[in-house]
Design a protein around this motif. Sequence first.
Motif, PDB file in Angstrom:
ATOM      1  N   PRO A 320       0.710  -1.258   0.081  1.00 55.29           N
ATOM      2  CA  PRO A 320       0.179   0.542  -0.252  1.00 55.29           C
ATOM      3  C   PRO A 320       0.873   1.070   0.147  1.00 55.29           C
ATOM      4  O   PRO A 320       0.739   2.160  -0.535  1.00 55.29           O
ATOM      5  N   ALA A 321       2.171   0.604   0.620  1.00 52.52           N
ATOM      6  CA  ALA A 321       2.840   2.363   0.765  1.00 52.52           C
ATOM      7  C   ALA A 321       3.369   3.017  -0.612  1.00 52.52           C
ATOM      8  O   ALA A 321       3.310   3.988  -0.891  1.00 52.52           O
ATOM      9  N   ASP A 322       4.053   1.648  -1.261  1.00 49.55           N
ATOM     10  CA  ASP A 322       4.437   2.169  -2.651  1.00 49.55           C
ATOM     11  C   ASP A 322       3.001   2.397  -3.443  1.00 49.55           C
ATOM     12  O   ASP A 322       3.297   3.739  -4.661  1.00 49.55           O
ATOM     13  N   ARG A 323       2.068   1.968  -3.918  1.00 50.80           N
ATOM     14  CA  ARG A 323       1.173   1.926  -4.378  1.00 50.80           C
ATOM     15  C   ARG A 323       0.241   3.195  -3.660  1.00 50.80           C
ATOM     16  O   ARG A 323       0.100   3.820  -5.153  1.00 50.80           O
ATOM     17  N   LEU A 324       0.121   3.643  -3.437  1.00 51.76           N
ATOM     18  CA  LEU A 324      -0.331   5.083  -2.768  1.00 51.76           C
ATOM     19  C   LEU A 324       0.005   6.264  -2.834  1.00 51.76           C
ATOM     20  O   LEU A 324      -0.358   7.730  -2.547  1.00 51.76           O
ATOM     21  N   THR A 325       1.721   5.752  -3.009  1.00 46.78           N
ATOM     22  CA  THR A 325       2.799   7.075  -3.340  1.00 46.78           C
ATOM     23  C   THR A 325       2.135   7.871  -4.687  1.00 46.78           C
ATOM     24  O   THR A 325       1.528   7.115  -5.304  1.00 46.78           O
ATOM     25  N   GLY A 326       2.582   9.518  -4.610  1.00 48.45           N
ATOM     26  CA  GLY A 326       1.748   9.925  -5.857  1.00 48.45           C
ATOM     27  C   GLY A 326       0.508  10.343  -5.952  1.00 48.45           C
ATOM     28  O   GLY A 326       0.344  11.278  -6.491  1.00 48.45           O
ATOM     29  N   GLN A 327      -0.704  10.100  -5.044  1.00 43.40           N
ATOM     30  CA  GLN A 327      -1.979  10.232  -4.480  1.00 43.40           C
ATOM     31  C   GLN A 327      -2.574  10.980  -3.860  1.00 43.40           C
ATOM     32  O   GLN A 327      -1.780  11.394  -2.542  1.00 43.40           O
ATOM     33  N   CYS A 328      -3.362  12.146  -3.976  1.00 43.59           N
ATOM     34  CA  CYS A 328      -3.331  13.155  -2.965  1.00 43.59           C
ATOM     35  C   CYS A 328      -5.770  12.967  -3.427  1.00 43.59           C
ATOM     36  O   CYS A 328      -6.447  13.442  -3.358  1.00 43.59           O
ATOM     37  N   PRO A 329      -5.070  12.139  -2.215  1.00 43.01           N
ATOM     38  CA  PRO A 329      -6.826  11.785  -2.114  1.00 43.01           C
ATOM     39  C   PRO A 329      -7.296  13.423  -1.374  1.00 43.01           C
ATOM     40  O   PRO A 329      -6.805  13.775  -0.202  1.00 43.01           O
ATOM     41  N   ARG A 330      -8.861  13.728  -1.759  1.00 43.41           N
ATOM     42  CA  ARG A 330      -9.162  14.406  -0.764  1.00 43.41           C
ATOM     43  C   ARG A 330     -10.172  14.305   0.108  1.00 43.41           C
ATOM     44  O   ARG A 330     -10.608  14.862   0.769  1.00 43.41           O
ATOM     45  N   SER A 331     -10.782  12.982  -0.053  1.00 49.28           N
ATOM     46  CA  SER A 331     -11.290  12.691   1.149  1.00 49.28           C
ATOM     47  C   SER A 331     -10.920  11.305   2.198  1.00 49.28           C
ATOM     48  O   SER A 331     -10.558  10.428   1.136  1.00 49.28           O
ATOM     49  N   PRO A 332     -11.543  11.215   3.407  1.00 47.05           N
ATOM     50  CA  PRO A 332     -10.784   9.429   3.584  1.00 47.05           C
ATOM     51  C   PRO A 332     -11.816   8.790   3.118  1.00 47.05           C
ATOM     52  O   PRO A 332     -11.277   7.597   2.105  1.00 47.05           O
ATOM     53  N   ASP A 333     -13.508   8.847   1.994  1.00 48.16           N
ATOM     54  CA  ASP A 333     -14.029   8.035   1.674  1.00 48.16           C
ATOM     55  C   ASP A 333     -13.384   7.817   0.084  1.00 48.16           C
ATOM     56  O   ASP A 333     -13.585   6.441  -0.412  1.00 48.16           O
ATOM     57  N   GLU A 334     -12.438   8.705  -0.677  1.00 45.36           N
ATOM     58  CA  GLU A 334     -11.862   8.604  -1.289  1.00 45.36           C
ATOM     59  C   GLU A 334     -10.981   8.037  -1.654  1.00 45.36           C
ATOM     60  O   GLU A 334     -10.412   6.912  -2.679  1.00 45.36           O
ATOM     61  N   LEU A 335      -9.599   8.483  -1.022  1.00 46.14           N
ATOM     62  CA  LEU A 335      -8.964   6.936  -0.750  1.00 46.14           C
ATOM     63  C   LEU A 335      -9.194   5.925  -0.397  1.00 46.14           C
ATOM     64  O   LEU A 335      -8.091   5.255  -0.507  1.00 46.14           O
ATOM     65  N   LEU A 336     -10.219   5.486   0.651  1.00 46.71           N
ATOM     66  CA  LEU A 336     -10.368   3.865   0.644  1.00 46.71           C
ATOM     67  C   LEU A 336     -11.603   3.295  -0.685  1.00 46.71           C
ATOM     68  O   LEU A 336     -11.196   2.067  -0.953  1.00 46.71           O
ATOM     69  N   ALA A 337     -12.195   4.239  -1.381  1.00 42.15           N
ATOM     70  CA  ALA A 337     -12.216   3.418  -2.379  1.00 42.15           C
ATOM     71  C   ALA A 337     -11.724   3.097  -3.436  1.00 42.15           C
ATOM     72  O   ALA A 337     -11.433   2.648  -4.311  1.00 42.15           O
ATOM     73  N   ALA A 338     -10.605   4.254  -3.772  1.00 41.10           N
ATOM     74  CA  ALA A 338      -8.971   4.146  -4.292  1.00 41.10           C
ATOM     75  C   ALA A 338      -8.379   2.389  -4.371  1.00 41.10           C
ATOM     76  O   ALA A 338      -8.250   2.211  -4.707  1.00 41.10           O
ATOM     77  N   VAL A 339      -8.391   2.523  -3.120  1.00 41.57           N
ATOM     78  CA  VAL A 339      -7.377   1.738  -2.220  1.00 41.57           C
ATOM     79  C   VAL A 339      -8.378   0.316  -2.876  1.00 41.57           C
ATOM     80  O   VAL A 339      -7.873  -0.589  -3.563  1.00 41.57           O
ATOM     81  N   VAL A 340      -9.767  -0.556  -2.598  1.00 46.32           N
ATOM     82  CA  VAL A 340     -10.392  -1.511  -2.670  1.00 46.32           C
ATOM     83  C   VAL A 340      -9.866  -1.417  -4.203  1.00 46.32           C
ATOM     84  O   VAL A 340     -10.345  -2.771  -4.629  1.00 46.32           O
ATOM     85  N   ALA A 341     -10.388  -0.302  -5.200  1.00 41.16           N
ATOM     86  CA  ALA A 341     -10.610  -0.681  -6.410  1.00 41.16           C
ATOM     87  C   ALA A 341      -8.540  -1.205  -6.841  1.00 41.16           C
ATOM     88  O   ALA A 341      -9.050  -1.374  -7.968  1.00 41.16           O
ATOM     89  N   ASP A 342      -8.170  -0.606  -6.011  1.00 43.54           N
ATOM     90  CA  ASP A 342      -6.901  -0.785  -6.972  1.00 43.54           C
ATOM     91  C   ASP A 342      -6.469  -2.091  -6.454  1.00 43.54           C
ATOM     92  O   ASP A 342      -4.893  -2.856  -7.050  1.00 43.54           O
ATOM     93  N   VAL A 343      -6.731  -2.626  -5.066  1.00 36.98           N
ATOM     94  CA  VAL A 343      -6.413  -3.765  -4.630  1.00 36.98           C
ATOM     95  C   VAL A 343      -7.071  -4.564  -5.687  1.00 36.98           C
ATOM     96  O   VAL A 343      -6.633  -5.925  -6.586  1.00 36.98           O
ATOM     97  N   ARG A 344      -8.120  -5.164  -6.181  1.00 33.17           N
ATOM     98  CA  ARG A 344      -9.160  -5.612  -6.982  1.00 33.17           C
ATOM     99  C   ARG A 344      -8.066  -5.695  -8.164  1.00 33.17           C
ATOM    100  O   ARG A 344      -7.888  -6.536  -9.197  1.00 33.17           O
ATOM    101  N   ARG A 345      -7.750  -4.637  -8.610  1.00 30.87           N
ATOM    102  CA  ARG A 345      -6.677  -4.743  -9.862  1.00 30.87           C
ATOM    103  C   ARG A 345      -5.716  -5.394  -9.813  1.00 30.87           C
ATOM    104  O   ARG A 345      -5.421  -5.998 -10.430  1.00 30.87           O
ATOM    105  N   HIS A 346      -4.813  -5.520  -8.178  1.00 35.93           N
ATOM    106  CA  HIS A 346      -4.112  -6.014  -8.590  1.00 35.93           C
ATOM    107  C   HIS A 346      -3.795  -7.483  -8.533  1.00 35.93           C
ATOM    108  O   HIS A 346      -3.587  -8.200  -8.663  1.00 35.93           O
TER     109      HIS A 346
END
Length: 377
Positions: A320-346
Amino acid sequence: MTRSGEGRTRPGVLPSGVCLLPLLLLVVGIVLDMGTPRDVSAAACFTAAPIVAAPLLSLRGTVLVGLAACAADLAVLAHFGLLTDRGAYSDWVSILTMAALAVFLNRLLHRRDMRLRSVSGIAAAVQRAVLPQPPPRIGTRRIAARYEAAQADAQLGGDLYAVQDTPYGVRCLIGDVRGKGMGAVEAVTVVLGAFREAAQHEPTLTGLAARIDQSLMRESALRDGIDQVEDFTTAVLAEIPRPGDRVRLINRGHPAPLLLLEGTVRTLEPARPALPLGLAMLAPDPGRTDTVAFPPGASLLLYTDGLTEARDPSGTFYDPADRLTGQCPRSPDELLAAVVADVRRHTRGQVTDDMALLALTRLMPTGRAPGPTGSGP
């Protein structure tokens, strides 16, 4: 012959095109019978159509397919002038029998589906009671939580989270109990109950951790055999005291939280490792409290090992540290949605472990969400 309405047995599970299979069998049967000599019969297609319809369609759809199969066979008999031939009706009787059996199977499947719906509804209600959604905002902190089950129909597991506004600031807990099934759910209720009660009264995080330890040890004493020794929970306790410019953490054998700020990611490893909750008899140390800055616009991400143990088809673990580097989520909901979507892609959608996520974002002094307009994961 529709998937809507009462009696639907497999809602939302099969692609809509699959429900046309009974109709396709009827069409194929008619074409084969009409286009081949009279001694070649496609009665097997007419027999199969209502049986295939039973698990796919509603009661009315199954009945209509059965009637259509019987009518199609009669039409074929009429086409070849066999309506007066008693011997030709053996196939028709078989089709009628299969149509009646299909209706019976449809009812059995419908009752089973109703029981599964009831159990699923109860499990969902229990989950909402055990793991309620935290408030979206406490003071200058915005909060979001997600529970992602590895199995689509699963509702309960051993991952847990909690957020509570206390006289000592906002206190959070994320954890993962040992084991699976109802034993894990029982441990979850013990940990959450102890946290919710002690968070209001214990002035320090170490005291809070000690209270949860005591509750788990009392529960463990009621168990026999190896469970008495191995009944533990990995966890991170977090506290954001007022005015909210720092975070205090105690890590009890759990994956380290992440602090995100303006595209950078910092892993908040504990200064001194500590045993999981529930193992205080082995080392009576509630753990060391680490303090880190929590500037405006920063997001704190807490998670269970279902995130870091997610693997792609080649076996590479999710970082997660590597995958989230460079991202600027504007809200915690946006952050969690991005993480879940990225895990599914991974993982290509092949998630094998439950995953609990908890995120807190400190608002900017103006009350705005962090990040420039249009930025985000």
